[in-house]
Design a protein around this motif. Structure first.
Motif, mmCIF file in Angstrom:
data_model
loop_
_atom_site.group_PDB
_atom_site.id
_atom_site.type_symbol
_atom_site.label_atom_id
_atom_site.label_comp_id
_atom_site.label_asym_id
_atom_site.label_seq_id
_atom_site.Cartn_x
_atom_site.Cartn_y
_atom_site.Cartn_z
ATOM 1 N N TRP A 276 55.468 -28.884 5.009
ATOM 2 C CA TRP A 276 55.920 -29.911 5.955
ATOM 3 C C TRP A 276 54.733 -30.518 6.694
ATOM 4 O O TRP A 276 54.632 -31.739 6.856
ATOM 5 N N ALA A 277 53.836 -29.651 7.150
ATOM 6 C CA ALA A 277 52.658 -30.133 7.883
ATOM 7 C C ALA A 277 51.804 -31.043 7.020
ATOM 8 O O ALA A 277 51.239 -32.038 7.511
ATOM 9 N N ALA A 278 51.673 -30.720 5.738
ATOM 10 C CA ALA A 278 50.881 -31.562 4.839
ATOM 11 C C ALA A 278 51.478 -32.953 4.707
ATOM 12 O O ALA A 278 50.747 -33.946 4.536
ATOM 13 N N ALA A 279 52.804 -33.052 4.801
ATOM 14 C CA ALA A 279 53.466 -34.350 4.660
ATOM 15 C C ALA A 279 53.467 -35.151 5.949
ATOM 16 O O ALA A 279 53.295 -36.380 5.928
ATOM 17 N N PHE A 280 53.633 -34.470 7.102
ATOM 18 C CA PHE A 280 53.843 -35.187 8.358
ATOM 19 C C PHE A 280 52.760 -34.958 9.410
ATOM 20 O O PHE A 280 52.740 -35.654 10.425
ATOM 21 N N GLY A 281 51.886 -33.968 9.207
ATOM 22 C CA GLY A 281 50.863 -33.691 10.194
ATOM 23 C C GLY A 281 51.397 -33.079 11.469
ATOM 24 O O GLY A 281 50.757 -33.158 12.532
ATOM 25 N N ARG A 282 52.541 -32.428 11.393
ATOM 26 C CA ARG A 282 53.156 -31.795 12.558
ATOM 27 C C ARG A 282 54.186 -30.773 12.058
ATOM 28 O O ARG A 282 54.434 -30.666 10.854
ATOM 29 N N LEU A 283 54.769 -30.036 12.989
ATOM 30 C CA LEU A 283 55.874 -29.139 12.673
ATOM 31 C C LEU A 283 57.134 -29.591 13.402
ATOM 32 O O LEU A 283 57.068 -30.190 14.476
ATOM 33 N N ASP A 284 58.274 -29.312 12.786
ATOM 34 C CA ASP A 284 59.579 -29.589 13.375
ATOM 35 C C ASP A 284 60.470 -28.365 13.160
ATOM 36 O O ASP A 284 60.060 -27.373 12.535
ATOM 37 N N TRP A 285 61.692 -28.434 13.649
ATOM 38 C CA TRP A 285 62.575 -27.275 13.549
ATOM 39 C C TRP A 285 62.941 -26.925 12.107
ATOM 40 O O TRP A 285 63.153 -25.760 11.780
ATOM 41 N N ALA A 286 63.031 -27.914 11.226
ATOM 42 C CA ALA A 286 63.409 -27.634 9.833
ATOM 43 C C ALA A 286 62.431 -26.665 9.164
ATOM 44 O O ALA A 286 62.855 -25.649 8.595
ATOM 45 N N PRO A 287 61.119 -26.921 9.195
ATOM 46 C CA PRO A 287 60.210 -25.948 8.575
ATOM 47 C C PRO A 287 60.158 -24.624 9.318
ATOM 48 O O PRO A 287 59.917 -23.580 8.704
ATOM 49 N N ILE A 288 60.392 -24.632 10.628
ATOM 50 C CA ILE A 288 60.389 -23.370 11.371
ATOM 51 C C ILE A 288 61.562 -22.497 10.931
ATOM 52 O O ILE A 288 61.418 -21.281 10.728
ATOM 53 N N LEU A 289 62.733 -23.106 10.748
ATOM 54 C CA LEU A 289 63.882 -22.350 10.248
ATOM 55 C C LEU A 289 63.650 -21.896 8.809
ATOM 56 O O LEU A 289 64.055 -20.791 8.427
ATOM 57 N N LEU A 290 63.017 -22.751 8.010
ATOM 58 C CA LEU A 290 62.679 -22.362 6.637
ATOM 59 C C LEU A 290 61.741 -21.159 6.648
ATOM 60 O O LEU A 290 61.892 -20.231 5.837
ATOM 61 N N TYR A 291 60.782 -21.165 7.560
ATOM 62 C CA TYR A 291 59.843 -20.045 7.701
ATOM 63 C C TYR A 291 60.579 -18.761 8.095
ATOM 64 O O TYR A 291 60.345 -17.692 7.503
ATOM 65 N N ALA A 292 61.471 -18.862 9.060
ATOM 66 C CA ALA A 292 62.232 -17.686 9.485
ATOM 67 C C ALA A 292 63.089 -17.143 8.347
ATOM 68 O O ALA A 292 63.182 -15.922 8.144
ATOM 69 N N GLY A 293 63.705 -18.037 7.589
ATOM 70 C CA GLY A 293 64.488 -17.596 6.440
ATOM 71 C C GLY A 293 63.624 -16.946 5.383
ATOM 72 O O GLY A 293 64.021 -15.949 4.763
ATOM 73 N N GLY A 294 62.429 -17.489 5.192
ATOM 74 C CA GLY A 294 61.505 -16.900 4.223
ATOM 75 C C GLY A 294 61.097 -15.495 4.617
ATOM 76 O O GLY A 294 60.926 -14.617 3.747
ATOM 77 N N ILE A 295 60.947 -15.242 5.903
ATOM 78 C CA ILE A 295 60.600 -13.899 6.365
ATOM 79 C C ILE A 295 61.709 -12.916 6.004
ATOM 80 O O ILE A 295 61.452 -11.824 5.480
ATOM 81 N N ALA A 296 62.961 -13.295 6.273
ATOM 82 C CA ALA A 296 64.089 -12.416 5.940
ATOM 83 C C ALA A 296 64.161 -12.172 4.433
ATOM 84 O O ALA A 296 64.403 -11.035 3.989
ATOM 85 N N TRP A 297 63.960 -13.220 3.647
ATOM 86 C CA TRP A 297 63.967 -13.084 2.181
ATOM 87 C C TRP A 297 62.863 -12.140 1.720
ATOM 88 O O TRP A 297 63.089 -11.267 0.878
ATOM 89 N N THR A 298 61.684 -12.292 2.294
ATOM 90 C CA THR A 298 60.554 -11.443 1.910
ATOM 91 C C THR A 298 60.811 -9.975 2.234
ATOM 92 O O THR A 298 60.529 -9.092 1.414
#
Length: 317
Positions: free
Chosen positions: A183-205
């Motif tokens: 997300w950061a590579a595309a927009f140069g910032r973070l938003d809630w969507a990638p943060i939730l994706l990150y949290a979900g990735g942690i649970a999956w891992t």
């Protein structure tokens, strides 16, 4: 301490490595221990590092109204995942030399087996990290700084199995970082969507690495290594249901925040079926099956990614 690379002796394959792989059949003998340090014969590791990057890039494409994720970014993330997974594995083997030497599955790894010296391993790690750095500087400044911040998590992960029953949580912090990077590579910032994706990735891992850790639980108990596999024990299946369920919910929330449509959610639903299959068939006392189920998360990654990409294409029409 010698930093000589050439002339390393290959004393045979690693016990838990893929047999008759191109690493053993195609590479010259001096190069094989380095390939095993980087786990080149086991691509599952870099796939698991790559998927959050690609998912995030696809999520960003949906948010931006693009018909597909940025191909240049996808290629950079692929190269970076292979390089940094290899560097991370080499660092992990340097830290865990004493533990690996006492565990049946890992005592034949290149460092405890004497195939490479610690100095050689450090130099090889540095070379792989340089490749990762060359990839990172292709992105915008925000993404570069975000990538550098991940190194702290990567550095502390190998030590966590000595101090906490949740080393898989710290692996999740490191392996899911790509959910922020795409997300950061595309927009140069973070938003809630990638943060939730990150949290979900942690649970999956945590879930998939718990399955993986069940291979070593007896040896881990003898040498004092902690893990969620040992922590959950007979309650592993309910724990996986909670972790995989949480991951699915968080991924769906991330998709909802970018106004994704039915193809994205269909991919996540099919992925959830795959995760449920892992839980249903899992036998925590069958190491070979645990390894197969762990590796099947590559399939899960493809299911989710294809769903997100299909949504990007349809949404852009």
């Amino acid at each position: 301490m010698s930093f000589k690379i050439f002339g390393t002796q290959d004393t045979g394959p690693v016990a838990d490595a893929v047999k008759r792989h191109w690493v053993d059949t195609r590479l010259p003998p001096w190069a094989r221990p380095y390939a095993r340090l980087a786990r080149w014969e086991r691509p599952i590791g870099w796939w698991l590092l790559l998927w959050p990057c690609w998912w995030s890039a696809a999520l960003a494409a949906i948010a931006a109204g693009s018909p597909w994720p940025n191909p240049w970014h996808l290629a950079l993330f692929l190269i970076g995942a292979v390089a940094m997974r290899g560097a991370g594995c080499t660092f992990n083997d340097l830290v865990d030399e004493d533990i690996d030497a006492r565990v049946e599955r890992t005592r034949s790894r290149p460092i405890p087996a004497g195939q490479v010296s610690r100095g050689q391993a450090k130099l090889f790690m540095a070379l792989q990290a340089l490749v990762g750095a060359a990839v990172l500087v292709q992105f915008n400044l925000f993404t570069i700084l975000l990538g550098l911040a991940s190194l702290l998590v990567v550095a502390i992960y190998p030590f966590m199995k000595r101090f906490t029953n949740w080393p898989q949580l710290f692996l999740g912090f490191a392996f899911s970082w790509g959910a922020l990077m795409g997300w950061a590579a595309a927009f140069g910032r973070l938003d809630w969507a990638p943060i939730l994706l990150y949290a979900g990735g942690i649970a999956w891992t945590i879930g998939y690495d718990t399955i993986y850790a069940h291979q070593d639980k007896e040896d881990d108990a003898m040498v004092g290594v902690r893990s969620t596999a040992r922590l959950f024990g007979a309650w592993t299946k309910p724990a996986l249901a909670l972790l995989y369920g949480l991951a699915t919910v968080l991924f769906m929330l991330a998709a909802a925040l970018v106004d994704a449509g039915p193809f994205a959610f269909a991919g996540l639903a099919l992925g959830a079926v795959h995760l449920l299959w892992q839980i249903v068939v899992l036998d925590i006392d069958d190491p070979d099956q645990c390894l197969r189920l762990f590796r099947s998360n590559t399939t899960y990654g493809w299911i989710v990614f294809i769903g997100l990409c299909a949504e990007a294409v349809i949404s852009a029409v």
